[in-house]
Design an enzyme around this catalytic site. Structure first.
Site, PDB file in Angstrom:
ATOM      1  N   GLU A 173       0.838  -1.202   0.000  1.00  0.00           N
ATOM      2  CA  GLU A 173       0.000   0.000   0.000  1.00  0.00           C
ATOM      3  C   GLU A 173       0.869   1.247   0.000  1.00  0.00           C
ATOM      4  O   GLU A 173       2.059   1.201   0.290  1.00  0.00           O
ATOM      5  CB  GLU A 173      -0.934   0.014   1.209  1.00  0.00           C
ATOM      6  CG  GLU A 173      -0.345  -0.481   2.518  1.00  0.00           C
ATOM      7  CD  GLU A 173       0.876   0.251   3.010  1.00  0.00           C
ATOM      8  OE1 GLU A 173       0.858   1.506   2.973  1.00  0.00           O
ATOM      9  OE2 GLU A 173       1.836  -0.387   3.448  1.00  0.00           O
ATOM     10  N   GLU A 316       4.602  -0.381   1.931  1.00  0.00           N
ATOM     11  CA  GLU A 316       4.708  -0.484   0.468  1.00  0.00           C
ATOM     12  C   GLU A 316       4.549  -1.913  -0.039  1.00  0.00           C
ATOM     13  O   GLU A 316       4.402  -2.136  -1.231  1.00  0.00           O
ATOM     14  CB  GLU A 316       6.053   0.062  -0.051  1.00  0.00           C
ATOM     15  CG  GLU A 316       6.323   1.513   0.254  1.00  0.00           C
ATOM     16  CD  GLU A 316       7.670   1.977  -0.279  1.00  0.00           C
ATOM     17  OE1 GLU A 316       8.359   1.192  -0.968  1.00  0.00           O
ATOM     18  OE2 GLU A 316       8.055   3.123   0.007  1.00  0.00           O
TER      19      GLU A 316
END
Length: 354
Positions: A173, A316
């Site tokens: 994300e 991430e």
């Protein structure tokens, strides 16, 4: 396909395949159980696919990007513009997930679920639900319909990747403020207290942390999310990135694919998916033990255990390509290692000490 059909279509792992995989692992030229979690993963993959012998053909981390209205309350030291900037950096191959994915020979897909600006990049997949969520201290983050639409994006992404030959997925994300929404989800679903559920995220002062705690408590008080209704919790105090990842976990279970959990944000999505259908847990593979405070409590709620402890807290999806190496190794062991019978070796001396 509606959400109920998806949930009803998720089935348990293939126990027969797991038993066969376990028996083969016990027959390999090694002390019984001596490869620990590698053996557990190999057995889990067999249960997912229904095949004793498996290999990783293609792997991909799905990165959901979205802004969070709660950033207006000062819950992050980073400005919300960083969401858009870092999303482009990922696509340019400059970010942590980009580098680690190259190292692992893995792909990644970046999906704009709700970045608050209209950025452009040839590889950015635009599925924008809205220009970021609402400020959860003033009302719900999104409508139930928006949450379900975001879940469907994740589900459909998994279907597309499966059809393209990917058989190992990861979850990542990008969204400033999403450790706040993750902690709010944890507290809403489990009743855990603010001091054990809220950490410093990307980094903040002690004063900033106390403000973050106050903001989350206020959001929970105003929205009154129903702990027995995961969609209600998600729509009221979650984020579009988390909602998209919920769909990824549901899709992986529905289409029988192993899916790796990264850090605290993707684990919050995993918890929501688990509360929607507990069978989703059987398809999840945690990666690293995130330093973010809420992570341990989410793993406890899921009953899962991380394999890597690297003091990471980046997000991430960076834990996923690292874990891909481990999953591939587990598949290689059961596939390529010789058995005692194949080498005509005596195994009577073995003692099972598990």
């Amino acid at each position: 396909m509606n959400l109920n059909q998806i949930l009803e279509g998720i089935k348990p792992l293939d126990e027969s395949a797991k038993i066969k995989a376990s028996a083969r692992l016990d027959s390999l030229i090694k002390p019984i159980g001596s490869l620990g979690k590698l053996e557990d993963i190999a057995i889990q993959i067999a249960g997912i696919t229904g095949e004793t012998i498996n290999s990783v053909e293609k792997k991909c981390t799905i990165i959901m990007a979205a802004d969070n209205g709660v950033v207006d309350e000062g819950v992050s030291t980073a400005p919300k513009e960083i969401t858009a900037i870092q999303t482009i950096n990922i696509l340019k191959g400059l970010a942590g997930i980009s580098v680690l994915s190259r190292q692992a020979k893995a792909d990644f897909k970046v999906i704009d679920m709700g970045i608050s600006s209209n950025i452009q990049h040839k590889d950015l997949i635009s599925k924008k639900i809205k220009l970021g969520t609402e400020n959860i201290t003033k009302g719900p983050a999104m409508t139930v319909e928006e949450a379900i639409n975001a879940i469907k994006v994740g589900f459909d992404t998994v279907e597309e990747l499966k059809n393209r030959g990917y058989n190992l997925l990861g979850t990542g994300e990008m969204g400033i403020g999403n450790t706040t929404t993750s902690s709010a989800i944890l507290m809403a679903l489990t009743g855990s207290n603010v001091d054990e559920s809220v950490g410093k995220g990307a980094g903040m002062t002690d004063e900033g942390l106390e403000n973050k705690k106050r903001v989350i408590l206020k959001a929970l008080e105003i929205n009154e999310p129903d702990k027995n209704d995961p969609i209600d919790v998600l729509s009221k105090v979650g984020g579009l990135d988390i909602a998209g990842l919920v769909g990824c976990f549901l899709g992986a279970a529905y289409y029988r694919l192993p899916i790796v959990i990264d850090g605290v944000i993707s684990s919050a999505a995993a918890l929501v998916a688990y509360r929607m259908n507990p069978l989703t847990k059987e398809y999840m593979i945690p990666s690293h033990f995130s330093k973010e405070l809420a992570y341990k409590h989410i793993m406890d709620a899921l009953g899962l255990e991380s394999s890597l402890n690297l003091n990471m807290r980046l997000g991430e999806g960076t834990g996923c390509p690292l874990m891909f190496h481990i999953v591939e190794s587990a598949a290689a062991i059961i596939k390529e290692m010789a058995t005692f019978d194949e080498l005509s070796m005596d195994s009577d001396f073995l003692v099972d000490i598990r």
